[in-house]
Motif scaffolding. Structure first.
Motif, PDB file in Angstrom:
ATOM      1  N   ASP A   1      -9.793  -4.344   6.058  1.00  0.00           N
ATOM      2  CA  ASP A   1      -9.982  -2.908   5.888  1.00  0.00           C
ATOM      3  C   ASP A   1     -11.403  -2.577   5.457  1.00  0.00           C
TER       4      ASP A   1
ATOM      5  N   SER B   1      -2.917   0.747  -2.087  1.00  0.00           N
ATOM      6  CA  SER B   1      -2.747   0.960  -0.645  1.00  0.00           C
ATOM      7  C   SER B   1      -1.670   2.015  -0.402  1.00  0.00           C
TER       8      SER B   1
ATOM      9  N   ALA C   1      -6.628  -2.210  -0.432  1.00  0.00           N
ATOM     10  CA  ALA C   1      -7.322  -2.443   0.827  1.00  0.00           C
ATOM     11  C   ALA C   1      -7.796  -3.888   0.874  1.00  0.00           C
ATOM     12  N   ASP C   2      -7.564  -4.558   2.001  1.00  0.00           N
ATOM     13  CA  ASP C   2      -7.922  -5.970   2.082  1.00  0.00           C
ATOM     14  C   ASP C   2      -9.291  -6.134   2.739  1.00  0.00           C
TER      15      ASP C   2
ATOM     16  N   HIS D   1      -9.912   2.120  -3.452  1.00  0.00           N
ATOM     17  CA  HIS D   1      -9.378   1.067  -2.589  1.00  0.00           C
ATOM     18  C   HIS D   1      -8.346   0.183  -3.299  1.00  0.00           C
TER      19      HIS D   1
ATOM     20  N   GLY E   1      -6.264   1.470   4.509  1.00  0.00           N
ATOM     21  CA  GLY E   1      -5.716   0.635   3.438  1.00  0.00           C
ATOM     22  C   GLY E   1      -5.927   1.187   2.052  1.00  0.00           C
ATOM     23  N   SER E   2      -6.402   2.424   1.943  1.00  0.00           N
ATOM     24  CA  SER E   2      -6.763   2.975   0.635  1.00  0.00           C
ATOM     25  C   SER E   2      -6.004   4.264   0.348  1.00  0.00           C
TER      26      SER E   2
ATOM     27  N   ARG F   1       0.556  -0.381   8.421  1.00  0.00           N
ATOM     28  CA  ARG F   1       0.281  -1.797   8.667  1.00  0.00           C
ATOM     29  C   ARG F   1       1.587  -2.564   8.616  1.00  0.00           C
TER      30      ARG F   1
END
Length: 316
Positions: free
Chosen positions: A17, A146, A13-14, A143, A220-221, A6
């Motif tokens: 995600d 990241s 993770a946002d 999560h 993201g995780s 990213r």
């Protein structure tokens, strides 16, 4: 799990995600598993004659026993999913409060009268939410770090900060139940997960291919490297009270999920057709949801992943 490049740096993770993983398939999953679907490993304890519902209830009862969930207890559920544990707490007379970054999951929880907030877990504090008698997190710890944080050498710093935050909302001897996937004993070197190549699906059925595919399903995780890393990061705030392994239980859980999700249904077919534009425009989506394999199950079977249930108690 995981190496999704990213352009911004995130500690976990946002919302984008998690919406990709959970909100896109929200209605399909609820049609398959029920409105209060439980999307974390069940607890069979080797008795695979149990139904999925029986094994999930056994897990909830175990969590309740370990955390002392009962009347008038105030319990925080970090990453509460579709609210299955919160609903169980309600049947025990406890007040459960959940936080979640999947908008669809939050909406589903609220439709059933559950107290759930669309909020980053790092924003929970005693100032904003008050104190809790206990905290639970089932399937969300995966999560909280990241790939960017891992690459920057901040994975353990991220975990230590999270444990400190959880400790801050608990009384002395307050308990924290953590259920999470981790990288297993046969995890391959991280540099062997070729993220650019996996878009072309090379070396199908290799360990690296399954791990990279899993990274598309959970962008993201990044996972902890085993139980000991988690326990070490919990110091000095928590001591480990008990630990059990749930890898085989998770394999059976995924088997049951796959059977139900794959069962034919006109409504599910129509929902899948509605996702066709995403399938046409997103290579990540095609890899994540239409590869025809259950990457997480294979990774557990090959011991690339493992699964632990950990009970912590806050130190004085």
């Amino acid at each position: 799990m995981v190496l999704r490049v990213r352009h911004h740096r995130a500690a976990m993770a946002d919302r984008t995600d998690l919406d990709f993983t959970y909100s896109l398939t929200d209605r399909i999953f609820r049609l398959s598993m029920g409105e209060l679907a439980d999307f974390s490993g069940a607890k069979y304890d080797g008795n695979f004659s149990l139904s999925l519902e029986e094994a999930q209830r056994r897990k909830h009862e175990y969590v309740a026993e370990q955390l002392g969930i009962g009347p008038d207890k105030r319990i925080l559920d970090l990453g509460c999913g579709w609210g299955s544990l919160l609903n169980f707490m309600r049947t025990r007379g406890a007040r459960g409060i959940g936080v979640n970054l999947s908008a669809a999951q939050v909406a589903a929880c609220r439709r059933h009268g559950l107290d759930v907030h669309l909020l980053d877990a790092r924003q929970v504090s005693r100032e904003t939410f008050g104190r809790f008698d206990a905290v639970a997190s089932l399937g969300a710890f995966e999560h909280f770090c990241s790939p960017e944080e891992y690459r920057a050498g901040r994975q353990e710093q991220t975990y230590r900060g999270l444990f400190a935050q959880i400790a801050s909302v608990l009384p002395d001897h307050g308990r924290f139940y953590l259920q999470t996937m981790v990288f297993g004993r046969k995890m391959i070197p991280v540099e062997e997960i070729d993220i650019d190549a996996v878009r072309g699906l090379p070396a199908r059925d290799s360990d690296a291919w399954y791990l990279a595919l899993l990274g598309r399903q959970f962008p993201g995780s990044w996972l902890p490297f085993g139980r000991d890393q988690i326990v070490s990061c919990a110091e000095p705030h928590f001591r480990l009270v008990s630990s059990s392994n749930g890898r085989l239980d998770y394999i059976e859980t995924i088997t049951q999920w796959n059977a139900r999700i794959g069962a034919r249904s006109l409504r599910k077919t129509l929902l899948k057709l509605a996702l066709l534009p995403r399938w046409l425009t997103s290579a990540d989506f095609r890899l994540a949801f239409t590869s025809g394999v259950s990457a997480n199950k294979v990774c557990f079977e090959r011991e690339l992943l493992d699964h632990h249930r950990l009970v912590f108690e806050k130190r004085n």
